[in-house]
Design a protein around this motif. Sequence first.
Motif: not given
Lengths: 375, 189
Positions: A141, A151, A155, A170-174, B30, B41-42, B44-47, B103, B150, B173-175
């Motif tokens: 958990w 992720e 990603g 890449r830059d980190v997420h905000p 959870p 999913l975010p 940027v997630s590579v699926q 991936y 993305y 946007q991720p960054g």
Amino acid sequence: MSTMSLEPVPGRSDEMIVNMGPQHPATHGVLRVVLGLEGERITRAVPHIGYLHRNHEKIEEARTYPMVIPYTDRMDYVSGTQNELPFVLAVEDMLGIEVPDRAKKIRTMFFELYRLASHLVWMGTAMLDLGAISPFLYTFWDREIILGIVEKTAGARMLPNYYTFGGVRRDVHPDFFKDVADFLDHMERRMVDYEHLVLESPVVHARTIGVGVLSKERAVARGVSGPVLRASGVAYDVRKAFPYDAYPDVEFEIPTSPDGDTYARFWVRFQEMYQSIRILRQLVELTPKTGPYKGKAPARIKPPAGERYRAVENSRGELGVLVVSDGTDKPYRVKHRGAAFSNLQIVPDLFEGAKFSDAIAILASLDPVFGEIDR
Amino acid sequence: MSLLQEVWQAVKAIGTGMATVHKRVYEEAPTEFYPYVKPDLPPVSVQSLALVENEDGSERCIVCLQCERACPAQVITIERHRNPEGKGFLIDRFDIDLVNCMYCAACVEACPVSSIVTIQDFEMSTYDLQTLKADVDFLHEQARRARQWYSPKFGVEVRTEDGRIEKAPPEMQPGGLAEILKPAEEVDS
Ligand code: SF4
Ligand code: SF4
């Protein structure tokens, strides 16, 4: 003695030869150990590995340098980006690539997040081997939260392919720093529970104290590293001995225990989790929220001819890589020094004379990951 | 240790365990209710991978073979011919073996025009692995179904209701803004 089995000793008719694994649930993957049993006591043990062999080192010789990084991920699949770092550091050294300070700190944050994730998996599975099921559910958990944070930025959850030559991809997420800070608060509360359930449990005490004692001399002679070595009283940690990335900037201690038994190895991993939380707390404060995340790296990675060894302290010990370059865009040779592989060498030492049920506890305390051992 | 002490130790241990378990009962579980509730999913997630077309249905890909060269698993196969009228190349064949793809998104990073992108559609389980040997139509179809995708060059892009392709707002946007403001890098082909 044939390599695949144990021959009976003439005149020892009371010895039984038993195969443990490769499908045994307590071998954390695909380890096969041939055991000579005398009643419940183990007289001889011969481990066999290689069931998960995927020919990593040879494949990597046929790939260009940037292509090697995702392959290294797949060695120790529990600790994600930690595998990429030695290779990235070695190539950066050969090419003289400068890494911005912020990129170093981000790398170190991911490194420590994965250490927490890996130790959580270890705790869950080790307790599962000792017969406790609920810690496994709780640790997974918590690990889920770490993988979620990773992720969002990288990603992918387990095999993120996030580090690159000169920094990170890449830059980190905000939200990254806030997420990590929230997670650390959560984790500190959780650690209290884990102490109750694992370290203070009389059942765990009965199963682990004095079991599988590894002496300091033996540990050094066999070349083990990481928590297993530190539980035998040797304060060797690559993060302190040969600092890399942002480790010189943060304060932390190396927990050691003089006992060398299974409980000491459990205890050292626990203390390491506290140290990881401490490092992450400092890095959340220290890392600039914006700034460069990648230094200047040449478009074609072609290190000059030569070789370079770099090591990092991953969750299991010293993970090193020797990169030999012949001046082309593909490495001439990539040799990985696996921490779990070296730690597995002490299995025959520790198993001999132990009870069969203790063997499971000893193996759990070594925390092997077979993706890395078999490569 | 006397017997009494041992019994007391055992009772205490069971009590602590039970108390911990009891504490968790009231926490939010959870568990995810997939497939009834789709996971969030975010971006940027590579699926999976897809090949984006322009709004007018023309090909975005310039068939520069960068992705084929960057692929560590070497699962991309591209064949091309020169465009008889005008510049550039046309696709003869664009296959990705999604079974052996790992991936890693190296191809997405290499693409100079953000034609090959990562999408969040992970429901690709199948009884026949041959169906995952994607060709150009399969990859286009993946992109047509995707609502957002993305790539490092363009960041997150979304498909609006009326079929236009737009860059997603900064909060998606991720960054953050850094991702959008980053100047496009020079392409060497
Ligand atoms: S994601 Fe990686 S393995 Fe898959 S096609 Fe792209 S470059 Fe190749
Ligand atoms: S890199 Fe992009 S533009 Fe070039 S062939 Fe691949 S998908 Fe097409």
